[in-house]
Design a protein around this motif. Structure first.
Motif, PDB file in Angstrom:
ATOM      1  N   TRP A   1      56.968  -4.983   5.199  1.00 22.91           N
ATOM      2  CA  TRP A   1      56.000  -5.973   5.636  1.00 22.91           C
ATOM      3  C   TRP A   1      54.786  -5.224   6.176  1.00 22.91           C
ATOM      4  CZ3 TRP A   1      54.888  -5.205  10.685  1.00 22.91           C
ATOM      5  CH2 TRP A   1      55.860  -4.590  11.466  1.00 22.91           C
ATOM      6  N   GLN A   2      53.687  -5.956   6.273  1.00 20.12           N
ATOM      7  CA  GLN A   2      52.436  -5.390   6.774  1.00 20.12           C
ATOM      8  C   GLN A   2      51.826  -6.357   7.782  1.00 20.12           C
ATOM      9  OE1 GLN A   2      50.361  -5.297   3.016  1.00 20.12           O
ATOM     10  NE2 GLN A   2      50.809  -3.133   2.735  1.00 20.12           N
ATOM     11  N   ALA A   3      51.034  -5.804   8.690  1.00 22.79           N
ATOM     12  CA  ALA A   3      50.289  -6.630   9.640  1.00 22.79           C
ATOM     13  C   ALA A   3      48.873  -6.082   9.759  1.00 22.79           C
ATOM     14  CB  ALA A   3      50.975  -6.645  11.002  1.00 22.79           C
ATOM     15  N   ALA A   4      47.914  -7.005   9.716  1.00 20.19           N
ATOM     16  CA  ALA A   4      46.509  -6.613   9.781  1.00 20.19           C
ATOM     17  C   ALA A   4      45.665  -7.852  10.052  1.00 20.19           C
ATOM     18  CB  ALA A   4      46.065  -5.980   8.474  1.00 20.19           C
ATOM     19  N   PRO A   5      44.441  -7.653  10.507  1.00 21.79           N
ATOM     20  CA  PRO A   5      43.511  -8.777  10.573  1.00 21.79           C
ATOM     21  C   PRO A   5      43.249  -9.287   9.146  1.00 21.79           C
ATOM     22  CG  PRO A   5      42.712  -6.942  11.909  1.00 21.79           C
ATOM     23  CD  PRO A   5      43.868  -6.431  11.082  1.00 21.79           C
ATOM     24  N   PRO A   6      42.974 -10.582   8.983  1.00 27.66           N
ATOM     25  CA  PRO A   6      42.761 -11.150   7.641  1.00 27.66           C
ATOM     26  C   PRO A   6      41.703 -10.413   6.822  1.00 27.66           C
ATOM     27  CG  PRO A   6      42.827 -12.888   9.292  1.00 27.66           C
ATOM     28  CD  PRO A   6      42.856 -11.586  10.033  1.00 27.66           C
ATOM     29  N   GLU A   7      40.655  -9.922   7.465  1.00 25.11           N
ATOM     30  CA  GLU A   7      39.589  -9.245   6.719  1.00 25.11           C
ATOM     31  C   GLU A   7      40.069  -7.923   6.113  1.00 25.11           C
ATOM     32  OE1 GLU A   7      38.914  -8.514  11.177  1.00 25.11           O
ATOM     33  OE2 GLU A   7      39.324 -10.265   9.932  1.00 25.11           O
ATOM     34  N   VAL A   8      41.056  -7.296   6.697  1.00 26.90           N
ATOM     35  CA  VAL A   8      41.622  -6.069   6.123  1.00 26.90           C
ATOM     36  C   VAL A   8      42.344  -6.406   4.820  1.00 26.90           C
ATOM     37  CG1 VAL A   8      43.335  -4.230   6.458  1.00 26.90           C
ATOM     38  CG2 VAL A   8      41.776  -4.855   8.320  1.00 26.90           C
ATOM     39  N   PHE A   9      43.149  -7.475   4.853  1.00 23.29           N
ATOM     40  CA  PHE A   9      43.823  -7.906   3.627  1.00 23.29           C
ATOM     41  C   PHE A   9      42.806  -8.323   2.574  1.00 23.29           C
ATOM     42  CE2 PHE A   9      47.523  -8.876   6.525  1.00 23.29           C
ATOM     43  CZ  PHE A   9      48.387  -7.939   5.977  1.00 23.29           C
ATOM     44  N   ALA A  10      41.775  -9.062   2.993  1.00 17.23           N
ATOM     45  CA  ALA A  10      40.761  -9.535   2.045  1.00 17.23           C
ATOM     46  C   ALA A  10      40.023  -8.380   1.376  1.00 17.23           C
ATOM     47  CB  ALA A  10      39.770 -10.458   2.754  1.00 17.23           C
ATOM     48  N   ALA A  11      39.811  -7.292   2.114  1.00 20.18           N
ATOM     49  CA  ALA A  11      39.103  -6.139   1.580  1.00 20.18           C
ATOM     50  C   ALA A  11      40.014  -5.224   0.757  1.00 20.18           C
ATOM     51  CB  ALA A  11      38.474  -5.337   2.719  1.00 20.18           C
TER      52      ALA A  11
END
Length: 126
Positions: A83-93
């Protein structure tokens, strides 16, 4: 037979639940009453212990989303997944998430999680 991919998705989604009452309900649905959850940051038992840990993780990683990463590998009553965790903008980028983990779960005869063995592969200095 347990659908381990669906179970892992529901498990990771429990980390994303912002409402404490709804989070506690998810924990009660997913985990046995005597569940033991261990990882480098926690060693808790029972629904209250797991719900408390999930709440603390949300506070520590405020603004992060948790997502299942890759395929779920399962046999008998066990499954492992990343699993991964990050702010949404990290996933979007498409950037590398700052938190990556690897969990092994063990289910009971009803497909509820009885044990979690968690490992942290990537963790920022928080």
């Amino acid at each position: 037979m347990t659908d381990f991919t669906a179970l892992a998705e529901r498990y990771v989604a429990a980390f994303d639940e912002a409402d404490p009452t709804a989070r506690k309900a998810r924990v009660a649905e997913l985990f046995t009453t005597d569940v033991r959850y261990t990882d480098p940051l926690a060693d808790v038992t029972g629904h209250d212990g797991v719900a408390g840990f999930l709440g603390a993780a949300r506070e520590k990683l405020a603004g992060f989303e948790f997502r299942l990463h890759g395929e779920v590998d399962a046999h008998h009553d066990r499954a492992r997944f990343r699993w991964q965790a990050a702010p949404p903008e990290v996933f979007a980028a498409g950037a590398e998430p700052p938190v990556v983990g690897f969990d092994v779960i063990v289910t009971d005869g009803d497909g509820r999680i009885a044990q979690v063995h968690g490992f942290l592969d990537v963790v920022p200095a928080l």
